[in-house]
Write an enzyme that holds these catalytic residues in place. Sequence first.
Site, mmCIF file in Angstrom:
data_model
loop_
_atom_site.group_PDB
_atom_site.id
_atom_site.type_symbol
_atom_site.label_atom_id
_atom_site.label_comp_id
_atom_site.label_asym_id
_atom_site.label_seq_id
_atom_site.Cartn_x
_atom_site.Cartn_y
_atom_site.Cartn_z
ATOM 1 N N ASP A 231 24.159 -13.774 31.051
ATOM 2 C CA ASP A 231 23.289 -14.867 30.657
ATOM 3 C C ASP A 231 23.664 -16.025 31.599
ATOM 4 O OD1 ASP A 231 21.542 -16.631 29.548
ATOM 5 O OD2 ASP A 231 22.092 -16.225 27.475
HETATM 6 C C1 BGC Z 1 19.148 -18.141 27.892
HETATM 7 C C2 BGC Z 1 18.527 -16.854 28.407
HETATM 8 C C3 BGC Z 1 17.621 -17.177 29.577
HETATM 9 C C4 BGC Z 1 18.426 -17.890 30.642
HETATM 10 C C5 BGC Z 1 17.602 -18.275 31.864
HETATM 11 C C6 BGC Z 1 19.830 -18.922 29.009
HETATM 12 O O1 BGC Z 1 20.280 -20.149 28.560
HETATM 13 O O2 BGC Z 1 20.083 -17.844 26.886
HETATM 14 O O3 BGC Z 1 17.839 -16.199 27.398
HETATM 15 O O4 BGC Z 1 17.036 -16.012 30.055
HETATM 16 O O5 BGC Z 1 18.971 -19.080 30.104
HETATM 17 O O6 BGC Z 1 16.704 -19.276 31.557
#
Ligand code: BGC
Length: 760
Positions: A231
Amino acid sequence: MTRGEAKKLVEQMTLEEKAGLCSGKDFWRLKSVERLGIPEVMVCDGPNGLRKQSEAEGAGINDSIEAVCFPASCAEAASFDRNCMYRAGQAMGNACQAENISLLLGPGTNIKRSPIGGRNFEYYSEDPYLSAQMAAAHIKGVQSKHVGACIKHFAANNQESRRMSISSEVDERTLREIYLAAFEDAVKEAKPWAVMCSYNRLNGIFASEHHWLLTEVLKEEWGYEGMVVTDWGAVNDRVKGLEAGLDLEMPGSGGATDQQIVEAVRAGTLPEAILDEACGRIVSRIMTYAEHRDRDAVWDREKDHELAVELAKECMVLLKNDESLLPLSDQQKIVFIGKFAEKPRIQGGGSSHVNTKHQTCALDQVKTMEHVTYVSGFDTTEAVGEDALRLERQRMNDAIAAAKQAEVAVIFAGLPDSYESEGFDRKHMRLPDIQNRLIQAVAEVQPNTVVVLHNGSPVEMPWVHDVKAILETYLGGEGVGEAVVDCLFGNTNPSGKLPETFPLKLSDNPSYLNFPGETSKVEYKEGIFVGYRYYDKKEMPVLFPFGHGLSYTTFAYSDLRVDKRKFQDEEPCTVTVTITNTGDRFGKEAVQLYVQDVESKVLRPIKELKGFEKVGLMPGESKDVSFDLGKRAWAYYDVEAHDWYTEEGEFRLLVGASSQDIRLTETVYVVPYKKKKQIYTMSTILGDLYENPDVKQEIAELKKISDSMFESANQEALGEGMADMMEAQTREMPLKSLPSFSNGVISRAYLEELLNRLNR
Ligand code: BGC
């Protein structure tokens, strides 16, 4: 490109190139290795539309290209329809090709442990089977366009509070049966190109460096061939992560972590083979995308909008419809009340936010209907100050007056953006007070009141008995306005079912005492009893049960049959039921199959969802619906064997219209193919030995001695009750206690020898 072919490319790369490929170039792009023909590729969020940011870095969260907003995952799951999921995924995959996006960050398939989880709107269900099935269909749709899907957030990321540091403390059985199960089938069946590891720690270890999770379970046990990506910003120790099975770090670290990898390989502390393996996985995905790049793909946003409308209609859940108040007729004098009629909430906030220019509202759809009027009733921002409060009172009075004059009042209520988003959990399960007061006040003057809800997760409904109809739209995407009006006036027959329980109140929820945990950890003390598994077992009343959803027509369930009655758990079993539309209009029914272990030595839920199918029927029409059940339908996760195990015996098949509306049942007898290996010790009790027919011979002598021993004790005992007590005590007796109770007749040496034989 296969991993074998990718390996050959990796062999030609320098150490620096390999380390570089394991982290992003910037926020959204991966690095290229031009001399080897490995192109730069871009990724973007999902899961209910594209959030492609025009600038690689620095763009605000809502600053992305114009896209189509499909129903959010909470709504999509209510469709109980794999085909809907597939079609939405397919449309998004096509849009990705048109926009040159190689990987779409979604679906999110974490379990809804608490109704106030801030990101519940982005997830599917409280049930792992439904979650995994929906995720699989979404992934297959996206990937049918040769674009990758990225299932997230692996694993046990079920809250927003301290999401980047908290440790989710989950026992093995609960992990396997609930939290990992929500991913397992989707990973095995749909083979997503990427799995995104979560921010949180799992039992103390960051998911991004959890070897058991990423390598032993995901890659080895489940046979996952794709890449693991962090993530955004979830790396803790980059080298440790690589060793644990984390392939790609996103976004980039400006080269800092690439350097750490290079140094670790040079110092001999990180085997280069581990780096090669990670690179192979990344290269194979990049090249697969490049090989199938569709430069001619056209993104027809109008067409996708139509699809968004069509799908929104499949997701509407009719929670209540007393006296068949719905559908409304063209002859009735109707008033629409509530801000959400003008500006519905169509999606959640945060990384899944899609920038759409084509949001429809219910009010637009009734513009030409003179019999429908509108008053705003409330505002979605809280009234502060005298003037605002006066205006609030005025709006409420106008709404009451308009409701009195109408024949039907339809109130468009819901949770405002500020109540629910990625980044924080909800504080409670209530609608804003002003909305509850308004609904109550309108219902007092208008017996025909309908409530249309826009919310990403359950709300308490103190007025549930005072209104006649409730339509749950969840967060229905940009087509929600058309879909709602179609449902209200009967052009569409609602067919959604709740993918989660709506409890009466928050404190009824099993995670209540342990959500969101304390500073460093959150303990999943409710274990496997999540959602309906808990309410069922505790025989607790709920507001609306899992799987519930009404229709404007009626369905009859008949002729439940199985293709075999006694079989081994490894053999597939097919269950078939006939569904008939007994009403007078077309309708769809999501038929649900639950399995119940009739008698079990381990604690099990009353029933668990193991199959669902949605079927469309004309009035009077009948169709057969079939479900194929495999070993997992019967098994629980046995923590001693670290494996799935079916206990021999009867299982009940429960087929129905919701978890609380079971229409037909059948019983089958299942035998485990692989018997559980029992390990006996000095602490094993006699009762457990007596119950196992396989050791009857071995313990015959012991049984004879102990029986006679206790019989003689019995004879000395007084009365019948004492005899029962003695028998119970005998069964509870551990082997280790026999020498003293038998006054030495049974020796310790004798028992040790017996144990050796039993365990051989
Ligand atoms: C979120 C993800 C997301 C990523 C990119 C993160 O903060 O938890 O679900 O895909 O950011 O935006």
